[in-house]
Structures are given as structure tokens and as C-alpha cells.
Design a protein around this motif. Structure first.
Motif, mmCIF file in Angstrom:
data_model
loop_
_atom_site.group_PDB
_atom_site.id
_atom_site.type_symbol
_atom_site.label_atom_id
_atom_site.label_comp_id
_atom_site.label_asym_id
_atom_site.label_seq_id
_atom_site.Cartn_x
_atom_site.Cartn_y
_atom_site.Cartn_z
ATOM 1 N N ASN A 1 0.832 -1.199 0.000
ATOM 2 C CA ASN A 1 0.000 0.000 0.000
ATOM 3 C C ASN A 1 0.872 1.256 0.000
ATOM 4 O O ASN A 1 0.593 2.220 -0.719
ATOM 5 C CB ASN A 1 -0.913 -0.006 1.234
ATOM 6 C CG ASN A 1 -1.869 1.182 1.242
ATOM 7 O OD1 ASN A 1 -2.946 1.123 0.673
ATOM 8 N ND2 ASN A 1 -1.465 2.259 1.896
ATOM 9 N N THR A 2 1.932 1.225 0.805
ATOM 10 C CA THR A 2 2.849 2.366 0.864
ATOM 11 C C THR A 2 3.512 2.593 -0.489
ATOM 12 O O THR A 2 3.689 3.726 -0.932
ATOM 13 C CB THR A 2 3.926 2.136 1.943
ATOM 14 O OG1 THR A 2 3.281 1.917 3.201
ATOM 15 C CG2 THR A 2 4.852 3.330 2.056
ATOM 16 N N LEU A 3 3.872 1.494 -1.133
ATOM 17 C CA LEU A 3 4.510 1.586 -2.451
ATOM 18 C C LEU A 3 3.589 2.243 -3.466
ATOM 19 O O LEU A 3 3.993 3.171 -4.187
ATOM 20 C CB LEU A 3 4.866 0.179 -2.954
ATOM 21 C CG LEU A 3 6.342 -0.050 -3.223
ATOM 22 C CD1 LEU A 3 6.755 -1.408 -2.722
ATOM 23 C CD2 LEU A 3 6.625 0.030 -4.689
ATOM 24 N N THR B 1 0.907 4.054 -2.848
ATOM 25 C CA THR B 1 0.626 5.426 -2.413
ATOM 26 C C THR B 1 1.752 6.362 -2.807
ATOM 27 O O THR B 1 1.523 7.460 -3.331
ATOM 28 C CB THR B 1 0.413 5.477 -0.887
ATOM 29 O OG1 THR B 1 -0.654 4.593 -0.539
ATOM 30 C CG2 THR B 1 0.062 6.885 -0.443
ATOM 31 N N ASN B 2 2.979 5.946 -2.540
ATOM 32 C CA ASN B 2 4.138 6.782 -2.885
ATOM 33 C C ASN B 2 4.221 7.025 -4.386
ATOM 34 O O ASN B 2 4.559 8.121 -4.836
ATOM 35 C CB ASN B 2 5.434 6.122 -2.393
ATOM 36 C CG ASN B 2 5.548 6.164 -0.879
ATOM 37 O OD1 ASN B 2 4.871 6.957 -0.219
ATOM 38 N ND2 ASN B 2 6.376 5.310 -0.313
ATOM 39 N N ALA B 3 3.915 5.968 -5.174
ATOM 40 C CA ALA B 3 3.978 6.106 -6.631
ATOM 41 C C ALA B 3 2.951 7.118 -7.121
ATOM 42 O O ALA B 3 3.257 7.988 -7.945
ATOM 43 C CB ALA B 3 3.745 4.748 -7.292
ATOM 44 N N GLU C 1 1.443 9.453 -5.298
ATOM 45 C CA GLU C 1 1.759 10.770 -4.755
ATOM 46 C C GLU C 1 2.896 11.432 -5.526
ATOM 47 O O GLU C 1 2.925 12.655 -5.701
ATOM 48 C CB GLU C 1 2.120 10.643 -3.266
ATOM 49 C CG GLU C 1 0.893 10.411 -2.378
ATOM 50 C CD GLU C 1 1.257 10.235 -0.911
ATOM 51 O OE1 GLU C 1 2.475 10.102 -0.624
ATOM 52 O OE2 GLU C 1 0.343 10.236 -0.078
ATOM 53 N N ALA C 2 3.844 10.616 -5.991
ATOM 54 C CA ALA C 2 4.928 11.148 -6.817
ATOM 55 C C ALA C 2 4.359 11.691 -8.125
ATOM 56 O O ALA C 2 4.784 12.732 -8.633
ATOM 57 C CB ALA C 2 5.960 10.062 -7.102
ATOM 58 N N ALA D 1 2.759 14.943 -7.336
ATOM 59 C CA ALA D 1 3.774 15.971 -7.084
ATOM 60 C C ALA D 1 4.366 16.514 -8.383
ATOM 61 O O ALA D 1 4.701 17.692 -8.487
ATOM 62 C CB ALA D 1 4.879 15.408 -6.197
ATOM 63 N N LEU E 1 -7.115 4.492 -1.741
ATOM 64 C CA LEU E 1 -6.217 5.647 -1.626
ATOM 65 C C LEU E 1 -6.993 6.899 -1.233
ATOM 66 O O LEU E 1 -6.523 7.717 -0.432
ATOM 67 C CB LEU E 1 -5.495 5.885 -2.953
ATOM 68 C CG LEU E 1 -4.424 4.864 -3.350
ATOM 69 C CD1 LEU E 1 -3.871 5.192 -4.735
ATOM 70 C CD2 LEU E 1 -3.289 4.847 -2.333
ATOM 71 N N GLN F 1 -6.442 9.214 2.094
ATOM 72 C CA GLN F 1 -6.113 10.638 2.002
ATOM 73 C C GLN F 1 -7.166 11.491 2.701
ATOM 74 O O GLN F 1 -6.836 12.500 3.340
ATOM 75 C CB GLN F 1 -5.994 11.043 0.535
ATOM 76 C CG GLN F 1 -5.482 12.472 0.344
ATOM 77 C CD GLN F 1 -5.366 12.849 -1.119
ATOM 78 O OE1 GLN F 1 -6.297 12.681 -1.898
ATOM 79 N NE2 GLN F 1 -4.209 13.365 -1.507
#
Length: 481
Positions: free
Chosen positions: A164-166, A168-170, A172-173, A176, A207, A211
Motif C-alpha cells: 500500500n505504501t509503495l 501510495t508513494n507512486a 503521490e509522486a 507531485a 487511496l 487521504q
């Protein structure tokens, strides 16, 4: 060549079935998600009615209630009530061991619990001594539930949290860098192929809920559900389309934009495949507008109606949300207008919307065409008695409900009152149904589930010759009985 085509259809059907399965876990619980969204919109510090006491409802609801509901529903779909209980027991282990809302975990462990319970009950079938049924049944749930709960807490939970973190980070990147609108390159074609549930329920909703818990709203709820692009496309067909497309588009607009049934515009895209560019561009423009103005919704709009959008819009976001929908509609309308005006196809070739869809769509079922289907329907006409007709779709609430209502009214106008016409999700269609009516893209999946039942496939729920044929057959059968 034929084998490759069959394999493609089969894979698509399996992906559709997976999306339908996810959707069937989420849809019965949408009311709970909306209740949480309303509480969030009202009581968080930035809400409409900030309230420190009532704000305490928000975190426990998203942390415990919603994932457990998903797990219970998923377990029940596979293993009945016992599977539902086991799925919920296993999921509490994931919830307690994680620092984030475990929607993804619930959608894995819930069905897993149902499957384990089903297999266990099968293994114990006819092996329990008389008088010990209750003891064995209760202890089997208790023991397997205990093991699954510990396994979820110690091993499965951390793995899912890492995944999930992976993801989410993808994402969110992507946000960004400002490239979030590019998701429309995936979303729009997937929707037309009936794969939208895989993306929505599998990725964006989890997600979005995560958020929303952090900032009180989420743009993820809007990247695939924006009704604006579909509105623009249908408006363009209303003004610049030909024959049947022009005639049916206004009705489709009402059902799509106000009713939230996006399936209404799919046939128009399939009829003119180039208009997928309109949908992608409209989706990108709408998402870019949402992103620029930092818009978001407090929960997933299901169905994706403008009314649901407005109901789930938090304070201070109404102008930007409406603007994003309008921008998506305008961009889609303009591009579709140019595509339709540049189209030199003679009017006669556009007279039947279904005919155009059959000529242009790339997802034809193996070895099937309209004439074959019509022939099989007509050959069975005098042998069948129509008592129960089922309209089916992914969740049993959108296009199938529309189709069932329309067909029921058609029969009533023809003087037929004694035929049961209801809508279901594909997996819930009663076994004793005489006919199952589905969208053509769901035919393969439906045949796998009900190989011995007569299936009628549609391409357009508002105007399809097969609906008229079926109504005539039902009427004739009633006259001869």
C-alpha cells in the motif's frame, strides 16, 4: 488466430469478473462509506460544523467499521455467513497490526476467510458425529479464525501495508510532478472495456479514503468518476450525430449525468472509436482543473452522478468541483464535435446504432454476430415459456436496473403483466431464470456462470432491436398459452 482471440476474450472476462467481484464487495456498503463521508465533511476541524466530540466518530469508523464491512461482505460472497464471520475475524488482525486504514487488506483477507471456510465445511461434510454439529461448526470457525487472525497480524498485514505504501508513494509522486491527469490514458479506455471497477474499487477508493482521513478530502475519488467528459461526448452526439445516435443521446445524457450510469456513453465511443481521444482529453482536462484548485470529495461518488458529486463536496470546493466537471465536458464536446463533423460516413450507415457498434467495436465475442444471435432467439421462440427474465450487470444496480425498468414498462404497454423482470449482479441471477439479458461485453463472463441459460446481449439499453424482439417473443408466448 481463433485460439488467440478466444484467449483474449477469456482474459478480459476474467478481469471483468475480478472488477465485478471488487465492486460487489463495495457496493452493498456504499451507504456506510457515505455516512462516514458526511460525518467527515461536517465534523472535522475544517468541516461545515466543526465539533471536537463528534469528530471522534471519524477515525474509528474508517479504521474498524468500513474494512470489517468489506471483509464480511467478501467472505459471505464466497463462504456464506460462516465465511463472512471468518473473513471479519482474520481482518481484525490486519487492522490492529497496521497504521493505515486496511481496505486493501480487507478485500484480500475477507474473501480468503470465505474460501477457507468453504473448503473446511466441504472437508467436514458427512464426517461430523450426530449431536456434535454445533460444537464442530463453532470450533472450526474459532480455531481457523484464531490462526488467520494471528497470521494476518504478524505476516499478511505488514506485507499489505508495504505494498500500500509503495502504491501510495507512486501515485503521490505522480501528483507531485503534476502528471496526475495522465491517469486518464488508463481510466477512459478501461471504462469503455468495463474494467473500471478494477481501478476504482481496487486502487482509487482505498487511496481516497486514506487521504480523506489525513486531509478531509481526496482527488482520487474524481480521477475516474468525473461525469463531465461523458456529458460532453453525448451533447456532441445530440447536436452533430446522425440518425439513431442523435436521437438517443439526449435520453442517455439524463441517465448518465443525473443518474450516474456511465455505461450509457460506452456504445457511442465504441461506435466511433476515435472519440476515445475526446474522453481521454476531457478526463485529463477535468483532473487538471481539480488538481490546480486542490479539489476533492469526502467519499467515492457511487454512482458517478453530478448529484453525488455535489452531495460529497466539502466546504469551499463547490466552485472548483463544478468547474472541473464543466471543463471536462467542454473539452470532450469540442473534440467530439470535430470528429463527428469530419466524419463523411453516409447517413444510412448510421441508421442503426447497434449496427455501427458491431462494425467498429474491437471486442467481438468469438464466432458470434447479430444474425446468429437473432436466429437462435427466433428458433427457440415457440418452445420457451417466459416467466422470469433477469437483467444483469457488474453490481446489479446501474445499467441492469435501467434495462429491467425499461423492459418492464415495454411489456406493460404490450399488455403483459405476469412476467417477473428484475435486475441482479451477474453472480446473483436465480438459476431458474428463463432469460438473462446483459451488455454484450459481459456475455462471455455470463456464459461461464450460466452455460445452460438463454442469454440475450445488448449494445444499447435505450434503443436496441433485440429488446423489441424479446418483448415480441414474450408477448407471443403469452398469447399461445
Amino acid at each position: 488466430m481463433s485460439e488467440k482471440k478466444t484467449e483474449k476474450v477469456s482474459i478480459r472476462a476474467k478481469v471483468q469478473a475480478f472488477g465485478g467481484f471488487l465492486s460487489n464487495m463495495v457496493m452493498p456498503n456504499i451507504g456506510a462509506f457515505i455516512a462516514w463521508g458526511i460525518a467527515t465533511a461536517l465534523f472535522i476541524p475544517t468541516g461545515w460544523l466543526p465539533n471536537e466530540t463528534l469528530n471522534e466518530l471519524v477515525d474509528p469508523t474508517i479504521t474498524y467499521l468500513l474494512p470489517l464491512l468489506l471483509a464480511y461482505t467478501g467472505g459471505r460472497m464466497i463462504g456464506g455467513d460462516r465465511g463472512a464471520v471468518l473473513g471479519a475475524i482474520g481482518t481484525i488482525g490486519i487492522i490492529i497490526g497496521a497504521d493505515i486504514p486496511m481496505f486493501l487488506g480487507a478485500m484480500i483477507i475477507g474473501p480468503l476467510g470465505g474460501w477457507l471456510m468453504k473448503k473446511t465445511d466441504k472437508l467436514l461434510e458427512n464426517k461430523i458425529p450426530a449431536g456434535f454439529e454445533m460444537v464442530v461448526n463453532n470450533f472450526s470457525i474459532g480455531i481457523i479464525g484464531f490462526l488467520l487472525m494471528v497470521l494476518s497480524y504478524t505476516i499478511v498485514g505488514p506485507i499489505i501495508e508495504g505494498l500500500n505504501t509503495l502504491v501510495t508513494n507512486a501515485v503521490e509522486a505522480l501528483v507531485a510532478t503534476g502528471f496526475l491527469p495522465l491517469l486518464s490514458l488508463i481510466n477512459e479506455p478501461a471504462k469503455v472495456l468495463f474494467l473500471n471497477n478494477v481501478i476504482d474499487q481496487g486502487i482509487y477508493y482505498p487511496l481516497g479514503m486514506q487521504q480523506t482521513l489525513e486531509v478531509g478530502k481526496s482527488i482520487y475519488f474524481m480521477v475516474a468518476s468525473n461525469p463531465g467528459p461523458g456529458l460532453g461526448l453525448l451533447l456532441a452526439f445530440t447536436f452533430f450525430g446522425k440518425k439513431a445516435a442523435k436521437r438517443t443521446a439526449p435520453g442517455a445524457i439524463i441517465i448518465h449525468f443525473l443518474g450516474g450510469i456511465h455505461e450509457m456513453y460506452f456504445p457511442y465511443v465504441l461506435m466511433k472509436p476515435l472519440t476515445i481521444i475526446s474522453m481521454i482529453a476531457g478526463g485529463m482536462a477535468g483532473t487538471a482543473t481539480f488538481q490546480v484548485f486542490n479539489s476533492g470529495l469526502v467519499a467515492g461518488p457511487s454512482p458517478g452522478s453530478i448529484l453525488a458529486y455535489l452531495a460529497l463536496t466539502p466546504r469551499g470546493n463547490f466552485v472548483s468541483v463544478i468547474l472541473g466537471v464543466l471543463v471536462g465536458a467542454v473539452v470532450s464536446f469540442i473534440i467530439t464535435m470535430f470528429i463527428l463533423k469530419a466524419d463523411k460516413t453516409p447517413d444510412d450507415n448510421d441508421e442503426e446504432l447497434e449496427t455501427n457498434i458491431e462494425k467498429t467495436k474491437q471486442m467481438k465475442s468469438e464466432g458470434k454476430n447479430i444474425s446468429d444471435t437473432k436466429g437462435s432467439i427466433n428458433s427457440e421462440q415457440n418452445e420457451m415459456k417466459y416467466e422470469k427474465i433477469a437483467f444483469a450487470c457488474d453490481a446489479g444496480m446501474g445499467s441492469s436496473a435501467l434495462g429491467a425498468t425499461t423492459f418492464k414498462r415495454k411489456l406493460q404497454k404490450l399488455g403483459v403483466e405476469d412476467v417477473e423482470v428484475k435486475n441482479y449482479r451477474i453472480e446473483d441471477v436465480p438459476e431458474d431464470s428463463d432469460v438473462i439479458v446483459v451488455h454484450r461485453d459481459l456475455e462471455d463472463r455470463t456464459k461461464r456462470k450460466y452455460p445452460d441459460t438463454k442469454i440475450v446481449t445488448l449494445t444499447n439499453y435505450l434503443q436496441d432491436p433485440k429488446i423489441d424482439e424479446l418483448a415480441d417473443e414474450v408477448t407471443q408466448s403469452k398469447k399461445t398459452t
